[in-house]
Design a protein around this motif. Structure first.
Motif, mmCIF file in Angstrom:
data_model
loop_
_atom_site.group_PDB
_atom_site.id
_atom_site.type_symbol
_atom_site.label_atom_id
_atom_site.label_comp_id
_atom_site.label_asym_id
_atom_site.label_seq_id
_atom_site.Cartn_x
_atom_site.Cartn_y
_atom_site.Cartn_z
ATOM 1 N N MET A 1 4.678 -1.132 -9.509
ATOM 2 C CA MET A 1 4.243 -0.285 -8.416
ATOM 3 C C MET A 1 2.929 -0.802 -7.828
ATOM 4 N N LYS A 2 2.002 -1.180 -8.719
ATOM 5 C CA LYS A 2 0.704 -1.664 -8.270
ATOM 6 C C LYS A 2 0.847 -3.003 -7.535
ATOM 7 N N LYS A 3 1.753 -3.844 -8.010
ATOM 8 C CA LYS A 3 1.978 -5.137 -7.362
ATOM 9 C C LYS A 3 2.547 -4.942 -5.955
ATOM 10 N N ASN A 4 3.418 -3.953 -5.798
ATOM 11 C CA ASN A 4 4.007 -3.685 -4.482
ATOM 12 C C ASN A 4 2.931 -3.223 -3.501
ATOM 13 N N LEU A 5 2.053 -2.348 -3.931
ATOM 14 C CA LEU A 5 0.981 -1.863 -3.061
ATOM 15 C C LEU A 5 0.043 -2.990 -2.652
ATOM 16 N N ILE A 6 -0.273 -3.845 -3.589
ATOM 17 C CA ILE A 6 -1.147 -4.978 -3.284
ATOM 18 C C ILE A 6 -0.453 -5.930 -2.315
ATOM 19 N N ALA A 7 0.829 -6.174 -2.516
ATOM 20 C CA ALA A 7 1.573 -7.057 -1.620
ATOM 21 C C ALA A 7 1.655 -6.468 -0.211
ATOM 22 N N ILE A 8 1.888 -5.179 -0.103
ATOM 23 C CA ILE A 8 1.944 -4.530 1.212
ATOM 24 C C ILE A 8 0.583 -4.602 1.891
ATOM 25 N N PHE A 9 -0.479 -4.314 1.160
ATOM 26 C CA PHE A 9 -1.831 -4.375 1.712
ATOM 27 C C PHE A 9 -2.156 -5.784 2.194
ATOM 28 N N LEU A 10 -1.830 -6.788 1.411
ATOM 29 C CA LEU A 10 -2.086 -8.170 1.805
ATOM 30 C C LEU A 10 -1.254 -8.561 3.035
ATOM 31 N N ALA A 11 -0.015 -8.103 3.105
ATOM 32 C CA ALA A 11 0.831 -8.416 4.259
ATOM 33 C C ALA A 11 0.273 -7.794 5.538
ATOM 34 N N ILE A 12 -0.174 -6.554 5.445
ATOM 35 C CA ILE A 12 -0.753 -5.889 6.613
ATOM 36 C C ILE A 12 -2.047 -6.573 7.033
ATOM 37 N N THR A 13 -2.861 -6.934 6.069
ATOM 38 C CA THR A 13 -4.115 -7.617 6.366
ATOM 39 C C THR A 13 -3.854 -8.974 7.003
#
Length: 74
Positions: A1-13
């Motif tokens: 779950m934490k990896k998914n949130l980090i990946a989404i945040f990095l993609a948006i950034t």
């Protein structure tokens, strides 16, 4: 779950960074200099102020002459 949130945040950034570096800013128009942007902002502020004054005059009923008397008041 934490990896998914980090990946989404990095993609948006990354997505935002690409558009920012490409010059697709939200407020900037293509081929517009800083001076032209400042003039556009000043004009918008002036027009907004004129519209506000006109609206206030309409609310206070001072935009038209009164028709309460037929005598002209100097």
């Amino acid at each position: 779950m934490k990896k998914n949130l980090i990946a989404i945040f990095l993609a948006i950034t990354l997505f935002g960074l690409v558009f920012w570096l490409a010059g697709c800013g939200y407020f900037a128009q293509p081929g517009e200099t800083v001076a032209e942007g400042n003039r556009r902002h000043q004009r918008n502020l002036r027009l907004n102020q004129q519209a506000l004054i006109k609206d206030v005059d309409t609310v206070l009923l001072s935009d038209k002459p009164s028709k309460l008397t037929d005598k002209r008041i100097p």
